[in-house]
Design a protein around this motif. Structure first.
Motif, PDB file in Angstrom:
ATOM      1  N   PHE A  40       0.830  -1.208   0.000  1.00 20.49           N
ATOM      2  CA  PHE A  40       0.000   0.000   0.000  1.00 20.49           C
ATOM      3  C   PHE A  40       0.869   1.265   0.000  1.00 20.49           C
ATOM      4  O   PHE A  40       1.829   1.361   0.776  1.00 20.49           O
ATOM      5  N   PRO A  41       0.541   2.287  -0.817  1.00 17.20           N
ATOM      6  CA  PRO A  41       1.287   3.545  -0.773  1.00 17.20           C
ATOM      7  C   PRO A  41       1.036   4.377   0.489  1.00 17.20           C
ATOM      8  O   PRO A  41       1.827   5.248   0.823  1.00 17.20           O
ATOM      9  N   ASP A  42      -0.069   4.162   1.173  1.00 14.93           N
ATOM     10  CA  ASP A  42      -0.410   4.925   2.381  1.00 14.93           C
ATOM     11  C   ASP A  42       0.184   4.257   3.624  1.00 14.93           C
ATOM     12  O   ASP A  42       0.549   3.080   3.571  1.00 14.93           O
ATOM     13  N   PRO A  43       0.272   4.996   4.758  1.00 20.60           N
ATOM     14  CA  PRO A  43      -0.158   6.375   5.030  1.00 20.60           C
ATOM     15  C   PRO A  43       0.904   7.446   4.759  1.00 20.60           C
ATOM     16  O   PRO A  43       0.904   8.496   5.384  1.00 20.60           O
ATOM     17  N   HIS A  44       1.828   7.174   3.859  1.00 18.95           N
ATOM     18  CA  HIS A  44       2.807   8.168   3.401  1.00 18.95           C
ATOM     19  C   HIS A  44       2.071   9.432   2.946  1.00 18.95           C
ATOM     20  O   HIS A  44       0.987   9.358   2.389  1.00 18.95           O
ATOM     21  N   HIS A  45       2.683  10.573   3.204  1.00 16.80           N
ATOM     22  CA  HIS A  45       2.131  11.823   2.682  1.00 16.80           C
ATOM     23  C   HIS A  45       2.107  11.773   1.156  1.00 16.80           C
ATOM     24  O   HIS A  45       2.896  11.038   0.552  1.00 16.80           O
ATOM     25  N   PRO A  46       1.245  12.537   0.493  1.00 10.38           N
ATOM     26  CA  PRO A  46       0.279  13.496   1.023  1.00 10.38           C
ATOM     27  C   PRO A  46      -0.843  12.810   1.813  1.00 10.38           C
ATOM     28  O   PRO A  46      -1.210  11.674   1.520  1.00 10.38           O
ATOM     29  N   TRP A  47      -1.369  13.562   2.775  1.00  5.29           N
ATOM     30  CA  TRP A  47      -2.472  13.072   3.596  1.00  5.29           C
ATOM     31  C   TRP A  47      -3.779  13.512   2.947  1.00  5.29           C
ATOM     32  O   TRP A  47      -4.357  14.546   3.292  1.00  5.29           O
ATOM     33  N   ASP A  48      -4.224  12.707   1.992  1.00  2.86           N
ATOM     34  CA  ASP A  48      -5.392  13.079   1.172  1.00  2.86           C
ATOM     35  C   ASP A  48      -6.300  11.877   0.938  1.00  2.86           C
ATOM     36  O   ASP A  48      -6.617  11.552  -0.214  1.00  2.86           O
ATOM     37  N   PRO A  49      -6.771  11.223   1.994  1.00  2.00           N
ATOM     38  CA  PRO A  49      -7.692  10.101   1.802  1.00  2.00           C
ATOM     39  C   PRO A  49      -9.025  10.597   1.240  1.00  2.00           C
ATOM     40  O   PRO A  49      -9.294  11.803   1.214  1.00  2.00           O
ATOM     41  N   PRO A  50      -9.878   9.690   0.786  1.00  2.24           N
ATOM     42  CA  PRO A  50     -11.174  10.118   0.244  1.00  2.24           C
ATOM     43  C   PRO A  50     -11.936  11.000   1.224  1.00  2.24           C
ATOM     44  O   PRO A  50     -12.031  10.699   2.421  1.00  2.24           O
ATOM     45  N   ALA A  51     -12.474  12.087   0.707  1.00  2.00           N
ATOM     46  CA  ALA A  51     -13.121  13.085   1.567  1.00  2.00           C
ATOM     47  C   ALA A  51     -14.234  12.482   2.417  1.00  2.00           C
ATOM     48  O   ALA A  51     -14.423  12.866   3.581  1.00  2.00           O
ATOM     49  N   ALA A  52     -14.980  11.537   1.845  1.00  3.48           N
ATOM     50  CA  ALA A  52     -16.106  10.954   2.577  1.00  3.48           C
ATOM     51  C   ALA A  52     -15.656  10.159   3.801  1.00  3.48           C
ATOM     52  O   ALA A  52     -16.462   9.898   4.702  1.00  3.48           O
TER      53      ALA A  52
END
Length: 539
Positions: free
Chosen positions: A220-232
């Motif tokens: 998984f590429p996350d939770p590396h920045h950018p911190w931009d998960p789906p808004a919902a």
């Protein structure tokens, strides 16, 4: 026949990101259950605190100074050992890598490296011993072009959702608080790269025959920045409800007091007099952060961790549905940690502290193996993963592998874990060597080599002047205002000082401890690759 292996990695995830490691905010029941049923390593360490070196150690089973990827931007040679190739050749395993690879530099707007070119060529492998590979990075585009398989898929099928991601390494403010590298991303959850990686993993598993043995790396590429998960999904963890993280000293004055006890680049980073170009956005100055911005960053990291946990659950459900659960070993770890507000700082870099070096590592052996659940505090490292995979497969490890199979119970007499840092920018030239042993964390600083060529200067010289200036890479790249002469270091008693606030390096009462640890460190480091590999790109 060996057992099946599901190897799950995240990117830039703290040890304490999981409920099984003390997190009481993010809900991670899937990995917590794996830990309860298997082995949770309490002192697992990476061998480098940035992506490419750490991932190359996982793939090769070698220390950084052996495989040669000493920094981001150094390409792992394509003839380097690969545990995937070893399992395929010697045990007949089917192999796949789904998600983030990063054995080739990611700073590649011309798509010259294989990882970055293969999606555009319509290729899904082979790649570094994996018969099948579908790759993703943190953003779907580079220089406006779809990047890797995820970016190509998103651009072709959902072009309206490509533009919602934050810019990587630009420190642009966003979200509710203007926090750097944070953005409200309108992308639907099922189109975000976390679920895409799980979807592609499930598709590969479903393509296999019931009797196949397989080694699948789900990355998984996350939770590396950018911190931009789906808004919902942002509502899962309201940032307004969070306290500052436990490793934050509490106020700007307290931050400065703690950092002043460490070598000068720590406080220089906070104040903006030294730029962390090798671990984060070059323009970022931590002292400008507000408490609310730190809260929002932490909240988004918790959200990303929850989404990863749920994606893992979907893949494990697929394993169960195929009737493989009893014969499948599951591993969960990350490449390195994240400062995430510790000391008032963000991102990663040349900061050898548990926030970046100590990683979550859970191994749930196949139930058919009959291994009892345990928590193991013996120090182990990423270098031990590849020989463990070989042991599960029932084959001898490659002679090139330098670790040992992970202990399945306490009392293994493992004594130490080692970690290194070498700069990718010739204008910085920092070199750090660390050892964790007997509850001590000791880091010695070797003399800086600022100004010594390492190959990157050749690439920088080819960049058009305007582009180099825009990227902060003009005039041979950035230069550090701080250098070290080899007498500096850090020494912490981590059990008594869990966030490493009290540097004992210059304390006369600990000189013998320091000397013993430094000697042990160098006695156990393998010989350094000679000549060193060149730095091909800035990241």
């Amino acid at each position: 026949m060996g057992r099946k292996i599901l190897f799950i990695t995240t990117d830039q995830q703290r040890y304490d990101a999981l409920g099984c490691n003390g997190n009481d905010i993010a809900r991670t029941p899937v990995v917590d259950r794996l830990a309860a049923e298997g082995i949770n390593y309490r002192r697992a360490y990476n061998q480098n605190t940035v992506c490419m070196p750490a991932r190359s150690t996982m793939l090769t089973g070698q220390y950084v100074r052996t495989h040669g990827v000493f920094a981001n931007g150094v390409q792992l040679p394509h003839d380097a050992p690969s545990v995937a190739a070893h399992l395929a050749e010697h045990a007949g395993y089917r192999t796949a890598l789904l998600g983030k690879a990063h054995f080739d530099p990611g700073f590649d707007p011309m798509f010259t490296f294989p990882e970055n070119a293969m999606a555009g060529e319509g290729s899904t492998g082979p790649l570094r011993g994996f018969e099948h590979a579908e790759l993703a990075m943190h953003a779907p585009t580079v220089a406006g072009r779809p990047f890797q398989h995820y970016g190509k898929w998103l651009a072709e099928n959902h072009p309206d959702d490509v533009g919602g991601f934050a810019a990587l390494l630009q420190a642009e403010g966003g979200g509710d608080t203007g926090a750097p590298e944070t953005k409200v991303n309108p992308i639907p959850r099922d189109l975000y790269h976390t679920d895409w990686v799980a979807d592609r993993t499930i598709a590969f598993l479903e393509s296999l025959d019931d009797g196949d043995d397989w080694f699948v790396w789900m990355s998984f590429p996350d939770p590396h920045h950018p911190w931009d998960p789906p808004a919902a999904e942002r509502k899962r963890v309201p940032w307004q409800d969070l306290d500052l993280p436990p490793g934050h000293p509490g106020s700007p004055d307290a931050v400065r007091e703690v950092l002043a006890r460490k070598p000068p680049h720590w406080l220089g980073f906070y104040e903006g007099t030294w730029h962390n170009v090798e671990g984060g956005p070059a323009r970022f100055v931590p002292s400008t952060l507000t408490d609310d911005q730190l809260r929002e960053v932490n909240a988004m990291a918790h959200v990303m961790n929850e989404l990863i946990d749920e994606a893992c659950g979907r893949v494990l459900d697929t394993v169960a549905g195929r009737g493989w659960s009893d014969d499948t070993d599951v591993f969960f770890t990350t490449d390195h940690g994240e400062l995430q507000g510790e000391y008032g700082l963000l991102f990663k870099g040349p900061f050898h502290t548990d926030a970046l070096m100590r990683v979550p590592l859970v191994w749930r052996p196949a139930p058919s193996a009959g291994v009892e659940p345990a928590a193991v505090a013996d120090p182990i490292g990423h270098v031990d993963l590849a020989p463990t995979f070989c042991a599960i497969a029932g084959v001898e490890p490659s002679p090139s592998m330098q670790g040992a199979p992970l202990p399945a119970a306490p009392g293994s007499n493992r004594q130490r874990a080692l970690c290194e840092w070498d700069s990718q920018f010739p204008g910085y030239g920092m070199h750090m060597r660390s050892i964790y042993r007997d509850g001590w964390l000791c880091t010695t600083y070797e003399p800086s080599t600022a100004g010594q060529p390492n190959g990157l200067e050749e690439f920088l010289g080819l960049l058009p002047e305007a582009i180099a200036a825009r990227l902060g890479l003009a005039h041979g790249g950035p230069r550090s205002r701080i250098t070290y002469d080899g007498t500096e270091g850090e020494l912490y008693r981590v059990d008594e000082d869990p966030h490493q606030f009290q540097n004992l390096w210059d304390d006369r009462g600990y000189r013998s401890v320091r000397s013993d640890l430094v000697a042990d460190l160098y006695d156990n480091l393998p010989a350094e690759r000679d000549p060193k590999l060149p730095v091909a790109r800035p990241a």
